[in-house]
Design a protein around this motif. Structure first.
Motif, PDB file in Angstrom:
ATOM      1  N   THR A  97       0.839  -1.199   0.000  1.00 29.47           N
ATOM      2  CA  THR A  97       0.000   0.000   0.000  1.00 29.47           C
ATOM      3  C   THR A  97       0.873   1.248   0.000  1.00 29.47           C
ATOM      4  O   THR A  97       1.993   1.246   0.519  1.00 29.47           O
ATOM      5  CB  THR A  97      -0.913   0.063   1.239  1.00 29.47           C
ATOM      6  N   ASP A 122      -7.146   2.340  -6.032  1.00 32.07           N
ATOM      7  CA  ASP A 122      -7.752   3.062  -4.910  1.00 32.07           C
ATOM      8  C   ASP A 122      -9.266   2.997  -5.107  1.00 32.07           C
ATOM      9  O   ASP A 122      -9.874   3.935  -5.613  1.00 32.07           O
ATOM     10  CB  ASP A 122      -7.249   4.511  -4.892  1.00 32.07           C
ATOM     11  N   TRP A 129      -3.623   3.593  -2.070  1.00 32.86           N
ATOM     12  CA  TRP A 129      -3.584   2.666  -3.208  1.00 32.86           C
ATOM     13  C   TRP A 129      -3.011   1.334  -2.732  1.00 32.86           C
ATOM     14  O   TRP A 129      -2.071   1.317  -1.933  1.00 32.86           O
ATOM     15  CB  TRP A 129      -2.714   3.247  -4.324  1.00 32.86           C
TER      16      TRP A 129
END
Lengths: 178, 223
Positions: A97, A122, A129
């Motif tokens: 992430t 996302d 994300w």
């Protein structure tokens, strides 16, 4: 009342009713034609969806079928975003992430992918994300590229190395793949 | 409303589903691609059997070798030949070459000039040779197969990881000593990458003197 007196009374009442309603019948044909010529008021898509949702009763089996289809679609999208030849056997789910609010494109690069990009997503628009990659145990170098900008220092990395003047993060994945 | 929630949930779960890396290409695909490259026939002839043996013994993995060759194929022939020469020499000595290939791919992905990529490739190769020599001298590893066709041993992975740690120290230039840097690296490798039975004997004899010898030998390797 004798029945033979009833019939004239009914006839008389109908005659009076017709006489009284005659003014309202004047121009009826024209009014009907004009109404038909007027365009129908069309409901918007949002209104139709709203109406459908408010009145829809989903049977459990169709809900299950629909959810399965959407899940398969999501998985397909996730897989299709992965280009080319990335061939390690899977043994564990590893979440990558990066916070990149407002970014248009975020990709993950790593030695596990021969430094070829893997797309992050996302989905809920919160600026975080993510992508989950199946990796066998090992030591892995990786970095993110956010809208073309190299982001090599992942806060959750075990260590950082710098070979070409840019940092890359390092993650150790244990025997359980995590 | 229930339907909307269902759609959102299914897409969210599906969209973040695990990415499974694609199946590895076949070794034949790698060797076939090598034949299509515009490098000298002599180099191809020398590299083909060595690479074939390296692929068979897992010193070179097709999933890294194929992208590596593809990247080299779009570069000028002298650059491709130099990189392939390094891989050839490394395989001949029985080294695992995947990290050498991915290091080149990393540099190219970063948009580094070729001169920098080739410099780092040679440093990495020299660190492998230097590490093998020093560990042999200390008796930490045996002679091994010293060729790409022999079975891959735990000590081959040990040489690779130690060479990489020493090389990283050179590039990162951390505050700690080389010995502390290498020890910390191997404590992290212990388990996920290397069995304790492989790491522990090294950690017992690891000294600043040992790693310093590797560090210095990196610059005196005769290729």
């Amino acid at each position: 009342m004798p029945l033979d007196e009833l019939d004239p009374m009914i006839r008389g009442a109908i005659a009076r009713e017709v006489q009284a309603g005659l003014p309202t019948l004047e121009g009826l044909e024209g009014r009907v034609v004009r109404r038909l010529a007027r365009p129908t008021v069309r409901r918007t898509l949002v209104q139709r969806i709203r109406e459908a949702l408010s009145s829809a009763v989903i049977q459990p089996k169709w809900a299950f079928v629909g959810a399965t289809a959407l899940l398969a679609l999501g998985i397909a999208i996730g897989r299709l975003s992965l280009p080319g030849t990335r061939p390690l056997s899977a043994s564990g789910a590893n979440l990558f992430t990066v916070a990149a609010p407002g970014a248009k494109e975020v990709v993950l690069l790593g030695d596990f992918s021969a430094w070829q990009p893997i797309s992050l997503f996302d989905h809920d628009g919160d600026g975080v994300w993510s992508v989950t990659v199946a990796l066998p145990p090992g030591r892995y170098e990786y970095a993110f590229v956010v809208d073309g900008r190299w982001v090599g220092q992942d806060p959750v990395a075990a260590e950082y190395v710098r070979t070409f003047g840019e940092y890359v993060s390092v993650r150790y994945i244990g025997g359980d793949g995590l | 409303m229930r339907l909307a929630v269902l759609i959102a949930l299914a897409l969210a779960v599906g969209g973040t589903a695990q990415v499974t890396l694609s199946p590895s290409p076949a070794s034949e695909e790698v060797l076939d691609f090598l034949q299509t490259m515009t490098v000298s026939p002599q180099l191809k002839a020398a590299l083909t059997p060595v690479l074939s043996a390296g692929l068979a013994t897992k010193r070179a993995a097709p999933q890294f070798a194929l992208p590596f060759l593809r990247q080299l194929s779009v570069r000028p022939a002298p650059q491709a030949e130099e990189a392939l020469t390094v891989i050839h020499r490394a395989l001949e000595r029985g080294f695992i070459v995947d990290p050498l290939m991915t290091e080149v791919l990393k540099g190219l992905q970063m948009g580094q000039p070729w001169e920098r990529v080739r410099e780092i490739l040679w440093i990495r190769y020299n660190s492998l040779v230097a590490t093998q020599q020093v560990l042999l001298r200390y008796g930490i590893v045996g002679v091994g197969s010293q060729a790409p066709g022999g079975p891959l041993l735990d000590q081959d992975r040990l040489v690779l990881e130690l060479a990489w740690a020493v090389g990283d120290y050179y590039f990162v230039q951390p505050q700690e000593t080389l010995e502390a840097y290498v020890r910390a690296r191997f404590l992290r490798l212990r388990g996920p990458v290397l069995a304790p039975s492989v790491v522990d004997p090294l950690l017992r004899v690891l000294t600043q003197d040992l790693v310093q010898q590797i560090y210095q030998a990196m610059w005196t390797v005769v290729n």
